[in-house]
Enzyme design. Structure first.
Site, PDB file in Angstrom:
ATOM      1  N   CYS A 134      -5.036   0.210   3.815  1.00 55.69           N
ATOM      2  CA  CYS A 134      -5.151  -0.878   3.925  1.00 55.69           C
ATOM      3  C   CYS A 134      -6.270  -1.909   3.512  1.00 55.69           C
ATOM      4  CB  CYS A 134      -4.556  -0.987   5.668  1.00 55.69           C
ATOM      5  SG  CYS A 134      -5.388   0.056   6.685  1.00 55.69           S
ATOM      6  N   ASN A 167      -0.491  -9.000   5.187  1.00 56.72           N
ATOM      7  CA  ASN A 167      -0.142  -8.079   4.877  1.00 56.72           C
ATOM      8  C   ASN A 167      -0.269  -7.236   3.557  1.00 56.72           C
ATOM      9  OD1 ASN A 167      -0.327  -5.281   6.838  1.00 56.72           O
ATOM     10  ND2 ASN A 167       1.506  -6.520   8.128  1.00 56.72           N
ATOM     11  N   HIS A 220      -5.736  -1.129  11.299  1.00 58.54           N
ATOM     12  CA  HIS A 220      -4.857  -1.346  10.148  1.00 58.54           C
ATOM     13  C   HIS A 220      -5.553  -2.182   9.915  1.00 58.54           C
ATOM     14  CE1 HIS A 220      -2.041  -1.798   7.065  1.00 58.54           C
ATOM     15  NE2 HIS A 220      -1.697  -3.246   7.935  1.00 58.54           N
ATOM     16  N   GLN A 260       0.841  -1.583   0.375  1.00 61.99           N
ATOM     17  CA  GLN A 260       0.060  -0.336   0.310  1.00 61.99           C
ATOM     18  C   GLN A 260       0.674   1.028   0.113  1.00 61.99           C
ATOM     19  OE1 GLN A 260      -1.280  -1.384   4.161  1.00 61.99           O
ATOM     20  NE2 GLN A 260      -1.639   0.731   3.877  1.00 61.99           N
TER      21      GLN A 260
END
Length: 397
Positions: free
Chosen positions: A43, A370, A348, A37
């Site tokens: 996110c 992630n 997040h 990102q």
């Protein structure tokens, strides 16, 4: 300790050794590559598209694939701007320093968002492959664009309030015309910074190679492309996600369990769904995630990612750093107390892709996909201890 990062100095080797990348329940098809990102707050869009792409990759037998995060980002900015202006009109009778108005003015159009907002965007605009609408510089580095949009929207908000409260017989017409012009300005800024996005109803042509290295061509509209996630032929069985039927579970011990929670003025699309959560106890929360992973479905979840974590190691564990040993202080707030005091918040969004269960079926640790590139954690994946999930995770789908 004064010459180094205390959080690094006080890391416990025992925690690092036990938080390993080994799991006995994992989705068989995760959706490489790891995404990035960069310097943006997208996110939640990355997490959602990383969930969606699993079904698309299986449907078309693709080895590597990304959905366009910038496409949803563009329309989210448009919709948030419109919702902000509508909210300003709705609250025009309140003083400008009223707590609600001040909250609206404080952040007219942030990068962040939640699952209900994704549902609104996909419902209205669909999805497109990243190759057809790739990231621009401003998608990857959104701060300057956000500052410009924020300044413009705050200025517009004051103008709209003044027009609405002018008492003129033509106020309604003036307000509507002014707001239309304001939205044209917002769309122009976004088009110049992010690029012109595909139309949600116009068919695009997508060419790709499948795993057998055969060239394939698909011609659909963004809404039709997204509709494949919700078809009746079992994309969920392939690891897909029906964006319309899934909902958010939250573990908020400040509130009664087994009830629906929402927040006033928290959405992105005017007339769309507001952000809602079903508040449940931890066992219910984790059982839902485990059952989804057993079926091969990745799980969108949100957390306070900066707490008790090491992004280089890719470890999230409350036992990772021993501050009590280093400073002779005890940090003992409960999850409810941290939320009440503002010590913890959802910062997040990521994706659960695996869990390691004990012989009795209890979760020990979780694997997290992630969106901070392959340089964070183990090739982009983190390990989350079950204790961290209990204490720091807040929401899951």
């Amino acid at each position: 300790m004064s010459t180094a990062n205390p959080a690094t100095v006080l890391e416990k080797p025992a925690a690092i050794l036990k938080d390993t990348q080994t799991f006995n329940v994992a989705i068989p098809f995760e959706g490489a590559p790891i995404t990035n990102q960069r310097s943006s707050g997208r996110c939640w869009i990355f997490a959602a598209t990383n969930v969606f792409r699993v079904a698309i990759m299986k449907k078309y037998n693709i080895e590597k694939f990304e959905l366009s995060q910038a496409y949803l980002f563009f329309w989210d900015k448009v919709e948030k701007s419109n919702f902000f202006l509508e909210s300003i009109l709705e609250t025009a009778d309140l003083p400008v320093d009223d707590r609600l108005v001040a909250t609206l003015m404080s952040q007219p159009v942030s990068d962040g968002g939640q699952w209900s907002m994704i549902q609104n965007l996909v419902e209205k605009y669909g999805l497109v492959p990243q190759t057809l609408y790739p990231d621009s510089f401003n998608a990857q580095n959104s701060a300057v664009m956000d500052r410009l949009l924020t300044t413009k929207l705050r200025e517009d908000a004051l103008r709209l309030r003044a027009l609405k409260n002018s008492g003129s017989s033509t106020a309604a017409t003036s307000v509507a015309a002014a707001k239309e012009q304001m939205m044209q300005d917002i769309v122009r800024i976004l088009t110049l910074t992010l690029g012109r996005p595909p139309s949600s109803y116009t068919k695009f042509t997508w060419e790709f190679y499948d795993k057998a290295h055969k060239l394939k061509t698909v011609k659909v509209s963004p809404k039709e492309f997204a509709g494949g996630l919700n078809d009746t032929h079992g994309l969920r069985a392939l690891g897909g996600t029906d964006v319309h039927s899934l909902f958010s579970l939250v573990n908020d011990p400040r509130n009664e369990y087994n009830r629906l929670l929402t927040v006033d003025f928290l959405t992105n699309v005017s007339g769309g769904e507001y952000v809602t959560y079903v508040n449940v106890d931890k066992p219910v929360w984790k059982k839902g995630a485990i059952e989804m992973l057993k079926k091969g479905w990745p799980v969108f979840f949100g957390s306070d990612v900066g707490k008790f974590s090491d992004s280089k190691l890719g470890i999230m564990d409350p036992d990772l750093v021993d501050y009590e040993l280093g400073f002779n202080v005890k940090l003992g707030m409960s999850k409810a107390e941290r939320l009440t005091a503002g010590e913890s918040a959802m910062t997040h969004a990521m994706v659960l892709t695996a869990v390691h269960l004990s012989p009795s079926g209890e979760p020990i640790r979780w694997r997290v996909e992630n969106s901070w590139s392959e340089n964070a954690g183990t090739d982009g994946y983190f390990v989350m201890s079950d204790k961290w999930m209990d204490e720091v995770s807040l929401l899951q789908i």
